[in-house]
Write a protein that holds these residues in place. Structure first.
Motif, PDB file in Angstrom:
ATOM      1  N   TYR A  34       0.835  -1.195   0.000  1.00 35.12           N
ATOM      2  CA  TYR A  34       0.000   0.000   0.000  1.00 35.12           C
ATOM      3  C   TYR A  34       0.872   1.248   0.000  1.00 35.12           C
ATOM      4  O   TYR A  34       1.942   1.272   0.601  1.00 35.12           O
ATOM      5  CB  TYR A  34      -0.889   0.048   1.253  1.00 35.12           C
ATOM      6  N   TYR A  36       0.423   5.369   0.895  1.00 34.91           N
ATOM      7  CA  TYR A  36      -0.337   6.501   1.418  1.00 34.91           C
ATOM      8  C   TYR A  36       0.568   7.724   1.404  1.00 34.91           C
ATOM      9  O   TYR A  36       1.790   7.611   1.322  1.00 34.91           O
ATOM     10  CB  TYR A  36      -0.775   6.254   2.871  1.00 34.91           C
ATOM     11  N   GLN A  38       0.906  11.815   3.326  1.00 35.57           N
ATOM     12  CA  GLN A  38       0.429  12.696   4.379  1.00 35.57           C
ATOM     13  C   GLN A  38       0.972  14.095   4.099  1.00 35.57           C
ATOM     14  O   GLN A  38       2.194  14.312   4.055  1.00 35.57           O
ATOM     15  CB  GLN A  38       0.874  12.214   5.757  1.00 35.57           C
ATOM     16  N   PRO A  44      -3.625  10.539   6.743  1.00 34.41           N
ATOM     17  CA  PRO A  44      -3.014   9.801   5.633  1.00 34.41           C
ATOM     18  C   PRO A  44      -4.028   9.601   4.507  1.00 34.41           C
ATOM     19  O   PRO A  44      -5.167   9.212   4.745  1.00 34.41           O
ATOM     20  CB  PRO A  44      -2.616   8.476   6.282  1.00 34.41           C
ATOM     21  N   TYR A  87       4.263   7.081   2.288  1.00 38.76           N
ATOM     22  CA  TYR A  87       4.483   5.871   3.062  1.00 38.76           C
ATOM     23  C   TYR A  87       4.214   4.637   2.196  1.00 38.76           C
ATOM     24  O   TYR A  87       3.140   4.523   1.596  1.00 38.76           O
ATOM     25  CB  TYR A  87       3.541   5.813   4.266  1.00 38.76           C
ATOM     26  N   ARG A  91       0.881  -4.639   4.062  1.00 35.47           N
ATOM     27  CA  ARG A  91      -0.253  -4.825   4.944  1.00 35.47           C
ATOM     28  C   ARG A  91      -0.406  -6.289   5.299  1.00 35.47           C
ATOM     29  O   ARG A  91      -0.563  -7.136   4.431  1.00 35.47           O
ATOM     30  CB  ARG A  91      -1.526  -4.300   4.302  1.00 35.47           C
ATOM     31  N   LEU A 101      -2.424  -1.175   9.347  1.00 32.16           N
ATOM     32  CA  LEU A 101      -1.350  -0.490   8.645  1.00 32.16           C
ATOM     33  C   LEU A 101      -0.297  -0.089   9.672  1.00 32.16           C
ATOM     34  O   LEU A 101      -0.609   0.566  10.655  1.00 32.16           O
ATOM     35  CB  LEU A 101      -1.886   0.747   7.939  1.00 32.16           C
ATOM     36  N   PHE A 103       2.878   2.127  10.008  1.00 26.15           N
ATOM     37  CA  PHE A 103       3.568   3.206   9.309  1.00 26.15           C
ATOM     38  C   PHE A 103       5.024   3.264   9.732  1.00 26.15           C
ATOM     39  O   PHE A 103       5.358   3.159  10.913  1.00 26.15           O
ATOM     40  CB  PHE A 103       2.911   4.550   9.619  1.00 26.15           C
ATOM     41  N   GLY A 104       5.894   3.479   8.732  1.00 25.32           N
ATOM     42  CA  GLY A 104       7.289   3.805   9.006  1.00 25.32           C
ATOM     43  C   GLY A 104       7.470   5.307   8.945  1.00 25.32           C
ATOM     44  O   GLY A 104       6.521   6.070   9.152  1.00 25.32           O
TER      45      GLY A 104
END
Lengths: 113, 115
Positions: A34, A36, A38, A44, A87, A91, A101, A103-104
């Motif tokens: 995935y 995303y 921001q 996100p 990002y 998943r 999800l 997130f890093g």
């Protein structure tokens, strides 16, 4: 912890394609990739996702390597409004982490005039 | 286009006070989440919720936190006795189902400042 590795930052000239790489060498066969983004501290925003095949939508294209160990998000004609943190997220499949999800730190993309 | 809506957009509260953050998930979605983001840090998973019960929670989601779906549309996060370190942006999210091919959609967030 996030299962992906992304460069911390990238620059792109306005109007040019932005190619954002992501490594996910430990991805499992039924896990999706995935993307995303921001913008500032907004929520996100979903961009695109894929499993094996390359995908394209109105926002971007996703290229996944044949071994699925890496992928590239392509914004074909970057605009100043595409400046954001992007990002890449693998998943977890249902039954594992319930599809959450994780997130890093993402890649901060700066689109410059 | 359907979206996840959150209220309030910003709340300032005194340490020790209770706070309720509200979310209206997308109408046909069944699975709900809360995430938080402390200023300058990563987006962190707090809790997921399905069929009126918690499905999974992180270490952050301790006894001070609770979630509820009080009616058919709202999904709330309650912080019982706020601490300074609870200051963060809180994001609600929803998805039709937990299969990893179903997209999770996020709201714009509620910014909580604890003073």
């Amino acid at each position: 912890d996030a299962k992906t590795t992304q460069p911390p930052s990238m620059d792109c000239a306005e109007g040019r394609a932005a190619n954002l790489p992501c490594n996910h060498s430990t991805i499992s066969g039924n896990e999706y990739v995935y993307w995303y983004r921001q913008i500032h501290s907004q929520g996100p925003q979903y961009i695109i996702h894929g499993l094996k095949n390359n995908e394209t939508n109105e926002m971007a294209s996703l290229i996944i390597t044949e071994d699925r160990k890496s992928s590239t998000l392509i914004l074909p004609h970057a605009t100043l409004r595409d400046t954001a943190v992007y990002y890449c997220i693998v998943r977890a499949n249902y039954g594992g982490s319930q599809g959450n999800l994780i997130f890093g730190k993402g890649t901060k993309l700066s689109v410059k005039p | 286009e359907p979206e996840v809506t959150q209220t309030p957009s910003h709340q300032v509260t005194q340490m020790g006070q209770e706070v309720i953050l509200r979310c209206v998930p997308i109408s046909n979605h069944l699975y709900f989440y809360w995430y938080r983001q402390i200023l300058g840090q990563k987006v962190e998973f707090l809790v997921s919720f399905y069929n009126n019960e918690i499905s999974e929670k992180s270490e952050i989601f301790d006894d001070q936190f609770s979630v509820e779906r009080p009616d058919g549309s709202n999904f709330t996060l309650k912080i019982r006795s706020t601490k300074l370190e609870d200051s963060a942006m809180y994001f609600c999210a929803s998805t039709p189902w937990t299969h990893s091919g179903n997209t999770i959609y996020f709201g714009e967030g509620s910014w909580l400042t604890v003073v």
